[in-house]
Design a protein around this motif. Structure first.
Motif, PDB file in Angstrom:
ATOM      1  N   TYR A   1      -2.628   1.709  -6.160  1.00 46.39           N
ATOM      2  CA  TYR A   1      -3.152   0.266  -6.176  1.00 46.39           C
ATOM      3  C   TYR A   1      -2.599  -0.476  -7.677  1.00 46.39           C
TER       4      TYR A   1
ATOM      5  N   ARG B   1       0.678  -1.841  -7.617  1.00 51.50           N
ATOM      6  CA  ARG B   1       1.104  -3.139  -6.399  1.00 51.50           C
ATOM      7  C   ARG B   1       1.406  -4.300  -7.318  1.00 51.50           C
TER       8      ARG B   1
ATOM      9  N   THR C   1       0.743  -1.193  -0.349  1.00 47.72           N
ATOM     10  CA  THR C   1       0.122   0.100  -0.110  1.00 47.72           C
ATOM     11  C   THR C   1       0.761   1.266   0.006  1.00 47.72           C
TER      12      THR C   1
END
Length: 273
Positions: A21, A24, A17
């Motif tokens: 997003y 990731r 995090t």
């Protein structure tokens, strides 16, 4: 990346995090993961085709495979824990199934976590149970058409509102009861939630291994990395391995520090074997 003989996946809704997003997935690949999982990544149960394809393309470019994905959860921040049992959300879930299948066709994902939903006094218990069973059946049929599997998950009592599935037995009562004609609905064995609810993790892992399609890890208290709490995580994984669990184990915890630095719990084990 492996731990105690199992391939690990990273839940990118809780890990990495530190970055936005959509970044990731690549971050997980750089850290050594080959598989990831995620909550439903959109606010809407039925995003546009362009949004769905953009998400899928990001996953495909990242260097990891998407091993599991949640169905639409509702508004998680506002307290929702799925919508399957809510009669007024049937259309949302139906639309979400179509969106889920589109993502699955692009990414290869074949495991889909469907949260039951919280009990609500606007409807009778029978109305909610009927709605949930109808939703689970519809989801199983939708993803079953592409070889997919629906996962049902107990959640921690007292932290998830009036969520009625608390133990592995609660889920198995559905799978072996009103859903016993379906062959693509299985138990999601979440060590954190089951351990918090007093379930004997080692015994349950051994006795239900053939009914478990996915495993998620976090320690308790705190929902941190394995080793940060008191749950018998290593012994539970050893029991699963001894009983023949063939699947992936997902890291679904809140890192105490930056995610990659916090993966030392895996690397320490790798150095010791």
């Amino acid at each position: 990346m492996e731990y105690r003989g199992f391939e690990l996946s990273a839940n990118v809704s809780m890990l990495f995090t530190e970055v936005p997003y959509l970044e990731r997935f690549a971050a997980a690949a750089r850290a050594g993961f080959t598989m990831v999982e995620s909550r439903w990544p959109f606010d809407s149960p039925a995003p546009s085709t362009a949004e769905l394809d953009g998400f899928s393309s990001t996953v495909l470019r990242s260097g990891v495979s998407l091993n599991a994905l949640n169905f639409y959860l509702g508004d998680l921040a506002a307290g929702d824990r799925g919508v399957a049992s809510h009669p007024d959300r049937a259309d949302d879930l139906a639309a979400n199934i179509d969106a889920m299948v589109r993502v699955a066709e692009r990414t290869g994902t074949r495991q889909f976590n469907l949260l039951y939903g919280q009990l609500d006094d606007r409807w009778t218990p029978v109305e909610q149970a009927t709605a949930a069973l109808t939703s689970i059946r519809r989801a199983a049929a939708g993803v079953g058409a592409i070889g997919g599997r629906v996962l049902l998950e107990p959640l921690t009592e007292g932290q998830n509102g009036r969520y009625p599935l608390l133990t592995a037995d609660d889920v198995m009562d559905l799978i072996d009861g009103p859903l016993d004609d379906l062959d693509n609905v299985s138990l999601l064995f979440d060590v954190f939630h089951l351990g918090n609810n007093g379930v004997d993790l080692i015994t349950t892992a051994s006795s239900l291994v053939s009914r478990i399609a996915h495993v998620q890890l976090a320690d308790s208290p705190g929902r941190g990395e394995p080793g940060s709490g008191t749950l018998p995580i290593d012994a539970t994984l050893d029991a699963l391995r001894a009983a023949g669990y063939p699947g992936v184990v997902a890291c679904e915890y809140h890192p105490a520090t930056e995610t990659t630095a916090g993966l030392s719990w895996i690397k320490d084990q790798q150095r010791s074997t």
